[in-house]
Design a protein around this motif. Sequence first.
Motif, PDB file in Angstrom:
ATOM      1  N   LYS A  45       0.853  -1.185   0.000  1.00 37.54           N
ATOM      2  CA  LYS A  45       0.000   0.000   0.000  1.00 37.54           C
ATOM      3  C   LYS A  45       0.891   1.238   0.000  1.00 37.54           C
ATOM      4  O   LYS A  45       1.812   1.348   0.804  1.00 37.54           O
ATOM      5  CB  LYS A  45      -0.849   0.061   1.272  1.00 37.54           C
ATOM      6  CG  LYS A  45      -2.192  -0.588   1.183  1.00 37.54           C
ATOM      7  CD  LYS A  45      -3.022  -0.173   2.401  1.00 37.54           C
ATOM      8  CE  LYS A  45      -4.249  -0.995   2.547  1.00 37.54           C
ATOM      9  NZ  LYS A  45      -5.329  -0.632   1.676  1.00 37.54           N
ATOM     10  N   GLN A  46       0.598   2.146  -0.905  1.00 38.61           N
ATOM     11  CA  GLN A  46       1.303   3.425  -0.925  1.00 38.61           C
ATOM     12  C   GLN A  46       0.884   4.218   0.298  1.00 38.61           C
ATOM     13  O   GLN A  46      -0.301   4.318   0.616  1.00 38.61           O
ATOM     14  CB  GLN A  46       0.946   4.200  -2.197  1.00 38.61           C
ATOM     15  CG  GLN A  46       1.607   5.548  -2.273  1.00 38.61           C
ATOM     16  CD  GLN A  46       1.131   6.362  -3.475  1.00 38.61           C
ATOM     17  OE1 GLN A  46       0.210   5.985  -4.182  1.00 38.61           O
ATOM     18  NE2 GLN A  46       1.757   7.491  -3.684  1.00 38.61           N
ATOM     19  N   ILE A  47       1.860   4.807   1.016  1.00 39.38           N
ATOM     20  CA  ILE A  47       1.507   5.589   2.207  1.00 39.38           C
ATOM     21  C   ILE A  47       1.996   7.030   2.163  1.00 39.38           C
ATOM     22  O   ILE A  47       1.576   7.830   2.982  1.00 39.38           O
ATOM     23  CB  ILE A  47       2.003   4.923   3.508  1.00 39.38           C
ATOM     24  CG1 ILE A  47       3.523   4.749   3.494  1.00 39.38           C
ATOM     25  CG2 ILE A  47       1.296   3.615   3.745  1.00 39.38           C
ATOM     26  CD1 ILE A  47       4.101   4.347   4.831  1.00 39.38           C
ATOM     27  N   ILE A  48       2.896   7.355   1.241  1.00 39.64           N
ATOM     28  CA  ILE A  48       3.338   8.749   1.149  1.00 39.64           C
ATOM     29  C   ILE A  48       2.960   9.320  -0.208  1.00 39.64           C
ATOM     30  O   ILE A  48       2.838   8.606  -1.190  1.00 39.64           O
ATOM     31  CB  ILE A  48       4.850   8.928   1.415  1.00 39.64           C
ATOM     32  CG1 ILE A  48       5.693   8.171   0.395  1.00 39.64           C
ATOM     33  CG2 ILE A  48       5.208   8.524   2.822  1.00 39.64           C
ATOM     34  CD1 ILE A  48       7.161   8.535   0.443  1.00 39.64           C
ATOM     35  N   SER A  49       2.762  10.635  -0.220  1.00 43.51           N
ATOM     36  CA  SER A  49       2.263  11.281  -1.428  1.00 43.51           C
ATOM     37  C   SER A  49       3.340  12.015  -2.217  1.00 43.51           C
ATOM     38  O   SER A  49       3.064  12.530  -3.277  1.00 43.51           O
ATOM     39  CB  SER A  49       1.153  12.270  -1.059  1.00 43.51           C
ATOM     40  OG  SER A  49       1.641  13.236  -0.151  1.00 43.51           O
ATOM     41  N   LYS A  50       4.554  12.078  -1.668  1.00 40.48           N
ATOM     42  CA  LYS A  50       5.626  12.716  -2.435  1.00 40.48           C
ATOM     43  C   LYS A  50       6.959  12.076  -2.080  1.00 40.48           C
ATOM     44  O   LYS A  50       7.054  11.295  -1.131  1.00 40.48           O
ATOM     45  CB  LYS A  50       5.652  14.217  -2.194  1.00 40.48           C
ATOM     46  CG  LYS A  50       5.935  14.661  -0.780  1.00 40.48           C
ATOM     47  CD  LYS A  50       5.886  16.186  -0.710  1.00 40.48           C
ATOM     48  CE  LYS A  50       6.120  16.695   0.690  1.00 40.48           C
ATOM     49  NZ  LYS A  50       6.068  18.136   0.767  1.00 40.48           N
ATOM     50  N   GLU A  51       7.958  12.404  -2.860  1.00 43.95           N
ATOM     51  CA  GLU A  51       9.282  11.832  -2.661  1.00 43.95           C
ATOM     52  C   GLU A  51       9.898  12.330  -1.361  1.00 43.95           C
ATOM     53  O   GLU A  51       9.690  13.477  -0.967  1.00 43.95           O
ATOM     54  CB  GLU A  51      10.188  12.209  -3.828  1.00 43.95           C
ATOM     55  CG  GLU A  51       9.738  11.626  -5.147  1.00 43.95           C
ATOM     56  CD  GLU A  51      10.640  12.014  -6.292  1.00 43.95           C
ATOM     57  OE1 GLU A  51      11.476  12.932  -6.144  1.00 43.95           O
ATOM     58  OE2 GLU A  51      10.502  11.396  -7.358  1.00 43.95           O
TER      59      GLU A  51
END
Length: 183
Positions: A45-51
């Motif tokens: 699951k993706q949990i962060i929205s930016k690098e």
Amino acid sequence: MKKVTQILLFVLVISSLSSCSNILLKQYRQKEFTIDTKGNTYVSKQIISKEVDDFTIHATIEFKKSYRDNASGWAGFFIKTDNPNGKHREDYGYLLYVREDGEIGFHTSPPYNKEIQKNNYDYPIASSKKRDVIIRSKNSEIQFLVDNNLVYKVENLKLKGKYISANAGACISTFEINSIKKN
């Protein structure tokens, strides 16, 4: 002069706060989420929205159910990946995990499950037992703490990906992200 100093300080504080905001995806902010692998598979699951380059993540992981007879389901974080949805065994990155049977590991991916280090913790992690995890990443070093015990300190890492995802294998696990901060 005092007024100018106060304004400058205010601008610096606001800019530092805004640079740390929105790292966590809105749907996971102040919430817990569950990963159900629905069998002996892997799910991310993706949990962060930016690098993010250097960071500290503090989370609580709780095992709810294992899909393996030997309680070897695992949950953890896949870091330094180039893919926002980074998945162990499919994308480049480092997997730091805890298992229901008490094993704590650090793997690189791919090539397929090439093991960097693996260690057994002093006591088993019982099913449905929560574990506190902290991962600190700075430059080419990673520290992995479980229940405030430093388990791994790995240096000279080569991968430079900028995303973090939650990953689990063969279990239902709940993740509560307490914080993700830039270092």
